[in-house]
Design a protein around this motif. Structure first.
Motif, PDB file in Angstrom:
ATOM      1  N   VAL A 152       0.850  -1.202   0.000  1.00 51.85           N
ATOM      2  CA  VAL A 152       0.000   0.000   0.000  1.00 51.85           C
ATOM      3  C   VAL A 152       0.884   1.251   0.000  1.00 51.85           C
ATOM      4  O   VAL A 152       0.617   2.226  -0.714  1.00 51.85           O
ATOM      5  N   ALA A 153       1.973   1.216   0.772  1.00 46.44           N
ATOM      6  CA  ALA A 153       2.880   2.368   0.815  1.00 46.44           C
ATOM      7  C   ALA A 153       3.497   2.626  -0.552  1.00 46.44           C
ATOM      8  O   ALA A 153       3.629   3.769  -0.990  1.00 46.44           O
ATOM      9  N   ALA A 154       3.859   1.561  -1.262  1.00 43.23           N
ATOM     10  CA  ALA A 154       4.479   1.726  -2.579  1.00 43.23           C
ATOM     11  C   ALA A 154       3.479   2.271  -3.595  1.00 43.23           C
ATOM     12  O   ALA A 154       3.851   2.993  -4.519  1.00 43.23           O
ATOM     13  N   PHE A 155       2.209   1.958  -3.393  1.00 35.94           N
ATOM     14  CA  PHE A 155       1.179   2.413  -4.335  1.00 35.94           C
ATOM     15  C   PHE A 155       0.849   3.893  -4.153  1.00 35.94           C
ATOM     16  O   PHE A 155       0.578   4.604  -5.117  1.00 35.94           O
ATOM     17  N   THR A 156       0.851   4.350  -2.905  1.00 37.35           N
ATOM     18  CA  THR A 156       0.252   5.639  -2.557  1.00 37.35           C
ATOM     19  C   THR A 156       1.195   6.797  -2.847  1.00 37.35           C
ATOM     20  O   THR A 156       2.360   6.781  -2.440  1.00 37.35           O
ATOM     21  N   ARG A 157       0.681   7.819  -3.531  1.00 37.38           N
ATOM     22  CA  ARG A 157       1.473   9.004  -3.883  1.00 37.38           C
ATOM     23  C   ARG A 157       0.937  10.206  -3.112  1.00 37.38           C
ATOM     24  O   ARG A 157      -0.231  10.220  -2.708  1.00 37.38           O
ATOM     25  N   PRO A 158       1.767  11.240  -2.928  1.00 33.76           N
ATOM     26  CA  PRO A 158       1.241  12.469  -2.318  1.00 33.76           C
ATOM     27  C   PRO A 158       0.040  12.965  -3.123  1.00 33.76           C
ATOM     28  O   PRO A 158       0.084  12.951  -4.358  1.00 33.76           O
ATOM     29  N   GLY A 159      -1.002  13.370  -2.422  1.00 31.63           N
ATOM     30  CA  GLY A 159      -2.210  13.830  -3.109  1.00 31.63           C
ATOM     31  C   GLY A 159      -3.254  12.743  -3.308  1.00 31.63           C
ATOM     32  O   GLY A 159      -4.362  13.016  -3.746  1.00 31.63           O
ATOM     33  N   ASP A 160      -2.911  11.493  -2.971  1.00 24.77           N
ATOM     34  CA  ASP A 160      -3.872  10.385  -3.101  1.00 24.77           C
ATOM     35  C   ASP A 160      -4.696  10.230  -1.831  1.00 24.77           C
ATOM     36  O   ASP A 160      -4.141  10.267  -0.719  1.00 24.77           O
ATOM     37  N   VAL A 161      -5.982  10.029  -2.000  1.00 30.48           N
ATOM     38  CA  VAL A 161      -6.803   9.579  -0.866  1.00 30.48           C
ATOM     39  C   VAL A 161      -7.620   8.362  -1.292  1.00 30.48           C
ATOM     40  O   VAL A 161      -7.957   8.207  -2.462  1.00 30.48           O
ATOM     41  N   PHE A 162      -7.877   7.506  -0.299  1.00 29.43           N
ATOM     42  CA  PHE A 162      -8.778   6.373  -0.483  1.00 29.43           C
ATOM     43  C   PHE A 162     -10.107   6.739   0.177  1.00 29.43           C
ATOM     44  O   PHE A 162     -10.120   7.416   1.213  1.00 29.43           O
ATOM     45  N   CYS A 163     -11.198   6.298  -0.421  1.00 27.90           N
ATOM     46  CA  CYS A 163     -12.519   6.673   0.087  1.00 27.90           C
ATOM     47  C   CYS A 163     -13.402   5.440   0.162  1.00 27.90           C
ATOM     48  O   CYS A 163     -13.417   4.631  -0.783  1.00 27.90           O
TER      49      CYS A 163
END
Lengths: 403, 403
Positions: free
Chosen positions: B313-324
Motif C-alpha cells: 500500500v505504501a508503494a502504491f500511494t502518492r502524495p495527493g492520493d486519498v482512499f474513500c
C-alpha cells in the motif's frame, strides 16, 4: 581474553531452554532475552526485584520472542537489564553487573547489559534488547559486539514492558553482522525487495567533535577506508546542514528528546512507584528524582521541536544515504565510578553519550553499531544510521561495507 | 433529537474540571478523555471495574492530555470505554451503554463509546479516543460525528494503556471538522508545511461491495459530488489493483491483521486475567475465549502478510492520493442484540466492519470519518484515508472537501 560461562558472566537472571517451534532461517542459533521482554509463565523483572514481585507472570511470550522461535532459533535464558531500564551503566542494584569480557574492570553499558555481555562472552549467538536512549547501541559498543536499534515501531512491542513509547524500540545484539542481519530480518518481517546501493556517507561532524580525541583517532582509519569505495560520496556534515536549524547535538538531546523521554518514562513508572514505594538502587533513585521534579506543563516547545527535527531529518535523507558517527563518544567507564559521589563523571558520560544517541532517537532512524576499533584494548563502535523505515537498506549497506 | 446531559447520556465515568495550563490554539474548547487514558491521581478503569481496583492511580496525565491542556483546552471528565477496549459495540457490562443520541435504541459503537456519545450529545467539543480495529471510526460513524485515527505512532501513547502496539492509535472525535483538525494538529505536533492538493480519490471497491446496499446508496450522492472537483481524478479501485495480491478485504483482516491484533492483545491482557480471574462481562468473555485458544506458534505467515500489505500500500500511494470508502458497512445494530444468543449477528457485524477498518489498520494509514449521510435517520460516515504519515494532508483535504 578470559572466558566466562553462564554463571561467571553474571549476564543471566534465569537460564532455561525453549526449543524452536520449527526449522527456519535462524536454525542452529541460540538467543537470550532481556528481562523486560515477556517469557511465558515467568515473571518479568524489568531489572527490579520489587517489580517482579508485584506483577503476575506473563501468560505468553512476547511477539518478538515467538517470531524468533518460529524462525528456528533456540532461547536459552533471560538477561540482566538495568533497573527499570532507566540507565546506560549496566550496574544493577539487585542483579549485579554483567561482565564486560573485553574490559572486566569496566562497565558493560546498559540497559541491555546482560544481553551485550552474553553475546560478548560467546554464550549466545544473539540477544534481544530494547533501546530508548541508547540501551542497545551503548552496551554493544562498550562490549565490542554488533547491535541494531531499528526504526521506531518497526518491530512489535507486544509483551515488552512499556517505557517511552515515542522513543523505545526492540532490537538485537549479535556476535556477527550476518547473524544480526538474519535475526533482524525475521523481526522486521522483511520482504524481498530491491535495495539501493550506498550513495552518500555523511560523517556527522557534531558527533565526532563530542567524542574523546582517542576515539576519533581510533575510528579515523575506518572512516578513511570509505574513500576508496566506488560510486560513494563521503562528506563531513553538520547537524545544522541537515536540519537547517542552529542547534547543537547537545541541545537536540537536552531541549528536545530528553524532555519527551522524561515525560513518557514518568507515565510508565510513576503510578507503580508512588503506590508501591519499591526498594530502589541509589543510581536509579538519583536519576528518577529528575523525572519527578520535571515540569510537564511546560514541555510543549520540546515536543514540537522533536517533531520538527524528525521532519527535517526525514526531508534531508534520500535512499542510499547513511549517516556515520562514533556510537559512544567515551570509553567504557570503570565499574563503580558512575555514582552520586562522582557527579561530574556521571553527567559527562550521560550528556555526551545521549547527545550522540539522540540523533537516531529523535529522527526515528535505524542505527547499527559495528565493533571496528579499539583504544588501549577497549572496544570502540562505529555507527551507521539510515532513513526512517530504511532498516533493510541499512543492514545490507553494513554487510557490504564490513561483511 | 432528544437532548441529553452529562448524567442522562451515560457517556461519563467521572466528571471533573481540569483548566487549561495556558491559552493556545484550543482556547475555549472542552474535551473528554476515554477511560483507558491516564488522568493524574485517578484510577484508569480500562472499561473494567476489576482492572480499576487492581491498578494504582496514575501519577501523571497522559502526554496527549497534557498537550491539549498546554494548547488551551479544558478537560471535563472521563468517558466510558468498552471492557478492556476489546469490542466495537459500546455496551459495557460494568458502566452501561452510552447513549447514541441519533438513535437511542441503537448501540453507539465502541470501544470509544463514551467519547462518541459525549460529542454527539453536544456535551464537549471533542474527545480523546483510541483506535485499534475501528474503536474511534466505528462509534464516530454510528453516532454521526467526525473522528480521526492517525498514522500509527504519530501521537504519543505514554499514559495510554497498552493494547495492540502494532495497531493501536490515539485520536480524536469531534463535533466539527475544524475542531477535529485543530485538536489533531496539536496532538500530531504539526509543523507549518506545504501540503499537496488532492489529486486522486480512489473509491475502494471492495469496501463498497461489503457495505449494505442502503449504505452504498446513501453515500452515492457524496461520492458523485467528487466528479465536479477541478484537477481531481476519481477512480474506482480494487484492493487487488492496490496491492498486486489476489486477496479479499475479509482475508486482509482475517488472515493478516486480526492475527497480529489477537496475539498482541493476549500479551497486553493475558497475565492480568490469568492472575486476577476478574469479573468479565459475557461479551468480553466470549471474545476473549478466541484470544486464549489462538495458536501463537503458527502466526508467522500472518505477521509477514501484514508487513507485505503495509509495504505494498505504501508503494502504491502518492502524495495527493486519498482512499474513500464507507466507514462502517452496516447500520448501527439495536442495543442488546450483539450477544451470544445472536452469534450470526455478532459475526456479521464484526467480520464486515473489521474487514473495512483493517485497510487503514494494516497499512498504518490515517483515516477520517465524516458524517455525510443517513439511512432511515441513522448516521452513515464516509471515510477518507491517506498515505502513512500524511495526516496533515488528510486533515487539509477533508476540510477542502467538506469544511
Amino acid at each position: 581474553m578470559k572466558t566466562y560461562d553462564f554463571q561467571s558472566s553474571n549476564a543471566f537472571v534465569e537460564l532455561f531452554e525453549i526449543p524452536p517451534y520449527r526449522s527456519g532461517a535462524l536454525e542452529g542459533l541460540s538467543f537470550a532475552v532481556k528481562d523486560n521482554i515477556d517469557i511465558r509463565d515467568r515473571s518479568t523483572s524489568y531489572g527490579s526485584k520489587p517489580w517482579r514481585e508485584t506483577h503476575p507472570p506473563a501468560a505468553h511470550h512476547a511477539v518478538c520472542v515467538e517470531q524468533l522461535l518460529m524462525a528456528g532459533a533456540r532461547c536459552v535464558g533471560k538477561t540482566v537489564a538495568d533497573e527499570l531500564t532507566y540507565s546506560l551503566d549496566g550496574e544493577n542494584h539487585f542483579y549485579g553487573t554483567p561482565v564486560n569480557p573485553r574490559a572486566p574492570d569496566r562497565i558493560p553499558g546498559g540497559s541491555s547489559s546482560g544481553s551485550a555481555s552474553a553475546v560478548a562472552c560467546g554464550l549466545v549467538d544473539f540477544a534481544l534488547g530494547t533501546d530508548c536512549g541508547g540501551s542497545i547501541r551503548v552496551p554493544a559498543s562498550l562490549c565490542g559486539v554488533y547491535g541494531m536499534r531499528p526504526s521506531l515501531h518497526r518491530i512489535s512491542e507486544a509483551g515488552v514492558l512499556p517505557f517511552a513509547p515515542s522513543v523505545s524500540t526492540v532490537g538485537v545484539l549479535a556476535r556477527t553482522l550476518p547473524v544480526l542481519r538474519q535475526a533482524m530480518r525475521v523481526l522486521l518481517r522483511s520482504q524481498a525487495q530491491a535495495l539501493p546501493p550506498v550513495r552518500n556517507i555523511y560523517l556527522l561532524q557534531d558527533a565526532f567533535e563530542i567524542a574523546d580525541p582517542a576515539i576519533r583517532d581510533a575510528l579515523s582509519g575506518c572512516v578513511a577506508s570509505f574513500d576508496g569505495l566506488p560510486h560513494v560520496t563521503v562528506k563531513s556534515i553538520s547537524l545544522r546542514e541537515i536540519t537547517g536549524l542552529d542547534l547543537s547535538l547537545r541541545s537536540y538531546n537536552e531541549d528536545a528528546l530528553r524532555v519527551l523521554q522524561t515525560a513518557e518514562i514518568a507515565n510508565a513508572l510513576g503510578g507503580w512507584i508512588r503506590a508501591s514505594q519499591p526498594e530502589q538502587g541509589p543510581n536509579f533513585r538519583a536519576g528518577y528524582r529528575n523525572v519527578e521534579s520535571f515540569d510537564r506543563s511546560a514541555m510543549s516547545d520540546a515536543l514540537n521541536l522533536c517533531e520538527a527535527l524528525f521532519a527535517r531529518v526525514a526531508a534531508f535523507t534520500r535512499p542510499g544515504d547513511v549517516f556515520c558517527y562514533p556510537t559512544v563518544p567515551v570509553l567504557a567507564p570503570k565499574k563503580g565510578v558512575l555514582t552520586g559521589r562522582n557527579l561530574d563523571a556521571v553527567l559527562d558520560y550521560y550528556d555526551r553519550t545521549m547527545a550522540v544517541t539522540s540523533f537516531a532517537g529523535v529522527a526515528r532512524l535505524p542505527e547499527i553499531t559495528v565493533p571496528l576499533a579499539q583504544v588501549d584494548g577497549l572496544p570502540v563502535g562505529l555507527s551507521l544510521a539510515a532513513g526512517h523505515y530504511q532498516d533493510e537498506f541499512l543492514l545490507d549497506a553494513s554487510l557490504r561495507l564490513w561483511g
